[in-house]
Scaffold this motif. Structure first.
Motif, PDB file in Angstrom:
ATOM      1  N   ARG A 158       0.870  -1.329  -0.055  1.00 40.45           N
ATOM      2  CA  ARG A 158       0.116   0.132   0.001  1.00 40.45           C
ATOM      3  C   ARG A 158       0.925   1.332  -0.034  1.00 40.45           C
ATOM      4  O   ARG A 158       1.293   1.789   0.869  1.00 40.45           O
ATOM      5  CB  ARG A 158      -0.959  -0.106   1.390  1.00 40.45           C
ATOM      6  CG  ARG A 158      -2.120   0.954   1.045  1.00 40.45           C
ATOM      7  CD  ARG A 158      -3.174   0.603   2.326  1.00 40.45           C
ATOM      8  NE  ARG A 158      -3.973   1.695   2.531  1.00 40.45           N
ATOM      9  CZ  ARG A 158      -5.054   2.002   1.330  1.00 40.45           C
ATOM     10  NH1 ARG A 158      -5.467   1.013   0.345  1.00 40.45           N
ATOM     11  NH2 ARG A 158      -6.094   2.868   1.906  1.00 40.45           N
ATOM     12  N   ASN A 161      -7.897   2.197  -6.467  1.00 39.08           N
ATOM     13  CA  ASN A 161      -8.185   3.623  -5.775  1.00 39.08           C
ATOM     14  C   ASN A 161      -8.864   3.367  -4.402  1.00 39.08           C
ATOM     15  O   ASN A 161      -9.250   2.224  -3.939  1.00 39.08           O
ATOM     16  CB  ASN A 161      -9.163   4.371  -6.814  1.00 39.08           C
ATOM     17  CG  ASN A 161     -10.355   3.889  -7.032  1.00 39.08           C
ATOM     18  OD1 ASN A 161     -10.799   2.867  -6.505  1.00 39.08           O
ATOM     19  ND2 ASN A 161     -11.329   4.439  -7.918  1.00 39.08           N
ATOM     20  N   ALA A 182       0.251   9.699   2.928  1.00 39.83           N
ATOM     21  CA  ALA A 182      -0.669   9.811   1.784  1.00 39.83           C
ATOM     22  C   ALA A 182      -2.115  10.492   2.171  1.00 39.83           C
ATOM     23  O   ALA A 182      -2.573  11.091   1.385  1.00 39.83           O
ATOM     24  CB  ALA A 182      -0.696   8.673   0.926  1.00 39.83           C
ATOM     25  N   LYS A 183      -2.203   9.825   3.412  1.00 40.20           N
ATOM     26  CA  LYS A 183      -3.525  10.429   4.095  1.00 40.20           C
ATOM     27  C   LYS A 183      -3.612  12.089   3.978  1.00 40.20           C
ATOM     28  O   LYS A 183      -4.816  12.740   3.916  1.00 40.20           O
ATOM     29  CB  LYS A 183      -3.843   9.825   5.186  1.00 40.20           C
ATOM     30  CG  LYS A 183      -4.372   8.280   5.211  1.00 40.20           C
ATOM     31  CD  LYS A 183      -4.725   7.989   6.825  1.00 40.20           C
ATOM     32  CE  LYS A 183      -4.608   6.659   6.652  1.00 40.20           C
ATOM     33  NZ  LYS A 183      -3.848   5.909   8.149  1.00 40.20           N
ATOM     34  N   THR A 222      -5.527  10.047  -4.210  1.00 42.90           N
ATOM     35  CA  THR A 222      -4.667   9.208  -3.810  1.00 42.90           C
ATOM     36  C   THR A 222      -5.044   7.831  -4.600  1.00 42.90           C
ATOM     37  O   THR A 222      -6.092   7.174  -4.396  1.00 42.90           O
ATOM     38  CB  THR A 222      -4.189   8.418  -2.418  1.00 42.90           C
ATOM     39  OG1 THR A 222      -3.796   9.695  -1.721  1.00 42.90           O
ATOM     40  CG2 THR A 222      -3.095   7.586  -2.447  1.00 42.90           C
ATOM     41  N   VAL A 230       0.475  10.164  -4.834  1.00 42.56           N
ATOM     42  CA  VAL A 230      -0.270  11.623  -4.609  1.00 42.56           C
ATOM     43  C   VAL A 230      -0.285  12.520  -5.432  1.00 42.56           C
ATOM     44  O   VAL A 230      -0.765  13.282  -5.328  1.00 42.56           O
ATOM     45  CB  VAL A 230       0.306  11.848  -3.152  1.00 42.56           C
ATOM     46  CG1 VAL A 230       0.091  10.791  -1.988  1.00 42.56           C
ATOM     47  CG2 VAL A 230       1.650  12.080  -3.390  1.00 42.56           C
ATOM     48  N   TRP A 275      -3.733   3.838  -5.131  1.00 38.33           N
ATOM     49  CA  TRP A 275      -2.561   2.920  -4.574  1.00 38.33           C
ATOM     50  C   TRP A 275      -1.802   1.904  -5.304  1.00 38.33           C
ATOM     51  O   TRP A 275      -2.365   1.330  -6.354  1.00 38.33           O
ATOM     52  CB  TRP A 275      -3.280   2.073  -3.384  1.00 38.33           C
ATOM     53  CG  TRP A 275      -3.930   3.246  -2.415  1.00 38.33           C
ATOM     54  CD1 TRP A 275      -5.321   3.486  -2.427  1.00 38.33           C
ATOM     55  CD2 TRP A 275      -3.402   3.901  -1.442  1.00 38.33           C
ATOM     56  NE1 TRP A 275      -5.666   4.394  -1.359  1.00 38.33           N
ATOM     57  CE2 TRP A 275      -4.370   4.591  -0.925  1.00 38.33           C
ATOM     58  CE3 TRP A 275      -2.022   3.899  -0.701  1.00 38.33           C
ATOM     59  CZ2 TRP A 275      -4.078   5.413   0.303  1.00 38.33           C
ATOM     60  CZ3 TRP A 275      -1.875   4.754   0.036  1.00 38.33           C
ATOM     61  CH2 TRP A 275      -2.802   5.315   0.850  1.00 38.33           C
ATOM     62  N   GLY A 302       1.244   5.088  -1.846  1.00 43.30           N
ATOM     63  CA  GLY A 302       0.180   5.884  -2.572  1.00 43.30           C
ATOM     64  C   GLY A 302       1.052   6.818  -3.522  1.00 43.30           C
ATOM     65  O   GLY A 302       1.883   7.223  -3.413  1.00 43.30           O
ATOM     66  N   ALA A 347       1.461   5.106   3.115  1.00 46.42           N
ATOM     67  CA  ALA A 347       0.072   5.244   3.435  1.00 46.42           C
ATOM     68  C   ALA A 347      -0.368   6.256   4.507  1.00 46.42           C
ATOM     69  O   ALA A 347      -1.131   7.061   4.169  1.00 46.42           O
ATOM     70  CB  ALA A 347      -0.384   3.738   3.842  1.00 46.42           C
TER      71      ALA A 347
END
Ligand SMILES: [Zn+2]
Lengths: 173, 383, 386
Positions: B4, B383, B222-223, B229, B8, B231, B6, B219
């Motif tokens: 996982r 996604n 990326a949040k 994002t 971005v 993945w 991202g 991960a």
């Protein structure tokens, strides 16, 4: 001799110059000539055009206020586009120099080439370019010496770094 | 647990046959600026590693990484070259993040093929200098050999290969990046000049200029970076033997191996039904068929028939190269893999405009490094 | 970090001006030796990282693909990592992220260089490292940037050529005990001073020789390593940094890119006082002044103070901080990528206490290998522990 206590032999066979002369091994001779026509880009195209006119141009970043030469359209420190063209002088200071007795292919030259990094006046201190030195005894060159560009005549200039023949020392004026 | 990492931010520039107004570095600066804006990152502060995928002779520079840092915002930061396709660059970034070297990594690749005067000669010099280089033919003779063997072994009809070119060039007409989009029929493709028999010119992708920059993040990171994002859930890369003579010319073995690793990582059990979208190598028409079989998106020997019947059309069961692929958009040297990931990312974000495939949630992207290599990579995206 | 990374085997070939073995064969020999010393077979290897400097040496495009079978890469994930002269130390750094990330349990790292195919001289390849529009038309050679940097370094800190020459004397002397060395010799400072000027202040004996050769190491996770050996060497810190392309705009007297790379590696390895905590260092020495310059960047000497350490014998094998106990590039030879990897191999053997006549006097527990490359631009650093 050993590489390590656990490795006492090592592979590989040397070919000596005598072997080569004796034609002991076969080889394959070929020429590889990749060819390019580089797009100089916005910054360097203008720089070369100005050289043709006998001028040196730089780019200024308004954020860090540095005047950059060779010019570039982006400031690598601020990571933003640079802002304006600034004409700088064709005089400068020798940052460092060398006396080269060999050419590009490592062959010995009859007359050594004098090379230097020249910090240009009008750019931010420390902004130098690579170029040759001329009209000077090698033993007389010093770091910190003031120099000035010696240009080709306007009819000879073609928009290249070699439009400047070399930099020559000038007395303290 | 699947991988996982991202994606971005993405940015690109060029996508044209020639970009005479910009230097390579200026082309890269444009793409990088857009990618950083898209991700909402400042490269001077937020990025800990930069990866560039280039080969020296495509640049005309020995040690190309010398000319990379400034225009990426990477001065005095970790930057390196991975001499491979952009998807291997993405894999490198994933490993930097997984090993704790970085939270945010930038991956860049580009093509400035318009600066190269004799690209075919350069390609030829990738052949073994003693055994193969004496074949002083257009380097696509290797593609001809592979295609002939593929057609023979799978009993695929010759015209099915042409249909690949018809489909992809047509798809590209909807793509603003589609330099080589065209509305042709199979007859036109088959009757175009022979490149290296049986391969024709319209079945060979043409190189274009372009720069592509990706921003990848862990991960967690990326949040905090934007809300679009995509993945990377699995990634694999592999090489078959460098000896042309030793290969199974009918198969894309490197793609089989890459896919096996990427699928395992992503937990993909039935690839044929798992994906909503595929971007696969179509440097040459038959390569798409070989690749589809290697990726298990088509049964062995049946890819041609499936293309012919419309399975892989934009409105088919599994849209393949809906972007237009390399045949329709153009080939971007080592940036080709990144280009195809870019197309998939835009689809999964729902930002593909006229190209948009509805309800696209899972995609597979595959790349090949081109003649004479047997090296490729696969990424599984969601996604 | 997911996994601690161990080095479990190392190998290298003879370094010579011109070798009979092809690039693939050189790679194979080093790889086979590294596998043997780790007690592994190719089937135990999950991924491969390869290193080789400019393709121009071989006159070959995509050299990484060509080398692949010699490096054990068929059917495996293979990455060719590339940062010019820094590639040799960067190759195991590539291996580091393959293993530390948890992606693979074992990784083979191979560096190879064959410089002799290029005619008339390998130096010619370096012409094309310069800016194609602003620098190449001036007839550049790689030696220029070294001599310009050396001159600036001497000027800024008042360092003498004789002091710099003592590095060449030490390294060529150390290389006498290295079985693969190309230029091991007992020479004097006067010999260096009297050797012909090539690109003053650089003289013939200030420079390492072009060479052919290969070197390799095997990396493994802690779990795998403990099954294989009682003496793993841990790769505890890695770092790399690239400075701006515009080398004529930089302070040539100090390698900031090496400092940044070193701190990245030190931080990872938990090293706070490098001069105290590093026991031995294989510092990159393609030219003798470069060893001093890099020691300062690595924080193993204060700015302008490395020369005194060399003259005082601190960096000798029996000194307080042995530097280049192998003989370095100046003595063992400089097949670019392979030379950097040779440094990794040497630290590996030194930390295991099995370097024979080359073994340093002090009890070495923490070692460092470093390489440099590009346009005075890239630093690559690896910190290793026994
Ligand atoms: Zn600025």
């Amino acid at each position: 001799m050993i590489l390590s206590q656990k490795i006492t032999s090592y592979p590989g066979h040397e070919i000596t110059p005598e072997d080569v002369k004796a034609g002991k091994y076969l080889d394959l001779v070929y020429k590889f000539e990749p060819k390019y026509s580089w797009a100089a880009g916005v910054a360097i195209s203008r720089f070369l055009a100005e050289l043709k006119e006998g001028r040196i141009i730089a780019r200024k970043c308004m954020n860090c206020e540095r005047i950059l030469v060779p010019p570039r359209m982006y400031c690598e420190q601020c990571f933003r586009p640079t802002d304006e063209w600034v004409e700088i002088k064709d005089t400068g200071t020798i940052n460092t120099y060398s006396i080269s007795h060999v050419g590009t292919d490592a062959r010995r030259l009859k007359t050594p080439i004098l090379v230097a990094v020249v910090d240009l006046d009008g750019a931010t201190p420390g902004m130098g370019i690579l170029h040759n030195l001329g009209e000077v005894e090698p033993s007389k060159i010093k770091v910190g010496m003031k120099v000035k560009a010696v240009w080709k005549s306007s009819s000879e200039r073609q928009g290249a770094i070699t439009d400047i023949r070399y930099f020559r020392p000038i007395g303290e004026e | 647990m699947p991988l996982r990492i991202g994606i971005v931010g993405v940015g690109y520039s060029g996508f044209d046959s020639m970009t005479p107004g910009l230097s390579t570095r200026e082309l890269m600066f444009e793409a990088a600026t857009r990618a950083y804006e898209d991700a909402g990152v400042d490269p001077r502060k937020d990025v800990q590693s930069f990866v560039c995928c280039t080969e020296d002779f495509w640049e005309g520079i020995s040690i190309t990484d010398e000319y990379m840092p400034d225009q990426l915002g990477a001065v005095l930061k970790p930057l390196c070259t991975i001499s491979s396709d952009g998807i291997v660059g993405l894999a490198t970034a994933c490993m930097h993040i997984m090993s704790g070297i970085a939270d945010v990594v930038v991956v860049e690749s580009h093509s400035k093929i318009s600066d190269v005067v004799n690209p075919d000669e350069i390609s030829s010099f990738a052949l073994d200098p003693i055994y193969d280089h004496h074949v002083s033919a257009d380097p696509r003779f290797v593609a001809g050999l592979e295609m002939a063997r593929y057609l023979k072994e799978t009993a695929t009809k010759r015209e099915y290969c042409a249909q690949v070119a018809v489909k992809n060039k047509k798809n590209a007409l909807l793509n603003p990046r589609g330099v080589h989009g065209a509305n042709l029929d199979k007859k036109a493709v088959l009757n175009s000049k022979v490149a290296s028999s049986p391969l024709t010119e319209l079945e060979s992708s043409k190189t274009i200029d372009g720069g592509i920059v990706f921003v990848l993040a862990s991960a967690q990171k990326a949040k905090k970076l934007g809300n679009h994002t995509v993945w990377i859930n699995g990634i694999g890369w592999s090489s078959d033997t460098p000896w042309l003579e030793d290969r199974d010319m009918a198969r894309a073995v490197y793609a089989e191996q890459s896919a096996a690793r990427a699928y395992k990582m992503a937990g993909v059990r039935n690839p044929a039904t798992y994906f909503d979208l595929a971007e696969v190598d179509d440097t040459y028409s038959y390569k798409e068929l070989q690749s589809l079989e290697a990726l298990k998106l088509a049964t062995k020997g049946k890819a041609g028939k499936m293309v012919e019947s419309g399975t892989f059309d934009r409105d088919g069961r599994l849209p393949v190269n809906a972007s237009g692929g390399s045949l329709g958009v153009g080939h971007l040297l080592e940036a080709t893999g990144l280009h195809r990931v870019l197309e998939a990312v835009l689809q999964l974000r729902g930002q593909a405009g006229r190209l948009q495939i509805q309800r696209a949630k899972k995609a597979v992207v595959q790349s090949w490094r081109g003649i004479p290599t047997a090296t490729g990579a696969v990424a599984v995206l969601g996604n | 970090m997911k996994n601690r990374v161990a080095i479990v085997g190392a190998g290298m070939t003879l370094f010579r001006r011109r070798m009979l073995e092809s690039p693939k064969e050189l790679s194979f020999e080093a790889t086979r030796m590294a596998l043997d010393s780790a007690g592994l077979e190719l089937k135990d290897i999950q991924s491969v990282v390869s290193g080789s400097a400019p393709d121009a040496f071989d006159g070959m495009h995509m050299k990484g693909e060509y080398l692949l079978d010699g490096m054990g890469g068929i059917g495996k994930p293979n990455q060719r990592v590339y940062v010019g002269g820094g590639t040799g130390v960067f190759t195991p750094i590539g291996g580091f992220w393959n293993v530390a990330s948890g992606m693979y349990d074992t990784c083979l790292c191979v560096a190879e260089e064959k410089m002799s195919p290029l005619h008339p001289h390998p130096q010619y390849a370096f012409w094309s490292i310069f800016d194609q529009i602003l620098e190449r038309p001036l007839g550049t050679t790689l030696l220029w940037i070294f001599s310009l940097e050396m001159r600036r370094y001497m000027h800024k800190y008042g360092i003498k050529e004789e002091e710099i020459a003592s590095v060449a004397v030490k390294n060529k002397g150390n290389a006498v005990d290295h079985p693969c060395a190309q230029l091991g010799a007992k020479i004097t400072v006067d010999d260096v001073m009297n050797s012909e000027p090539i690109c003053w202040p650089v003289k013939r004996l200030d420079v390492s020789p072009p060479s052919d050769g290969a070197a390799a190491v095997v990396l493994a996770t802690e779990k795998v390593a403990k099954k294989l050996t009682d003496q793993p060497v841990w790769l505890d810190g890695v770092g790399w940094t690239l400075d701006s392309t515009h080398w004529t705009n930089r302070d040539l007297a100090y390698p900031e890119y090496v400092e940044k790379a070193a701190w990245m590696a030190y931080k990872m390895a938990g090293i706070k006082k490098p001069r105290k905590e590093i026991d031995i260092a294989e510092v990159y020495d393609p030219f003798d002044y470069k060893e001093l310059h890099h020691m300062e960047g690595l924080q193993l000497a204060g700015k302008g103070e490395a020369a005194k350490m060399a003259v005082d014998g601190v960096t000798q094998r029996d000194g307080d901080l042995p530097v280049c106990p192998s003989g370095g590039l100046l003595g063992v030879g400089n097949p670019i990528a392979a030379a950097g990897m040779m440094k990794i191999c040497e630290v590996f053997w030194q930390l295991r206490g099995e370097a024979g006549k080359r073994q340093v006097k002090k009890d070495a527990r923490t070692g460092l290998a470093q390489a440099w490359g590009d346009l005075m631009q890239v630093g690559t650093v690896a910190v290793m522990r026994s």
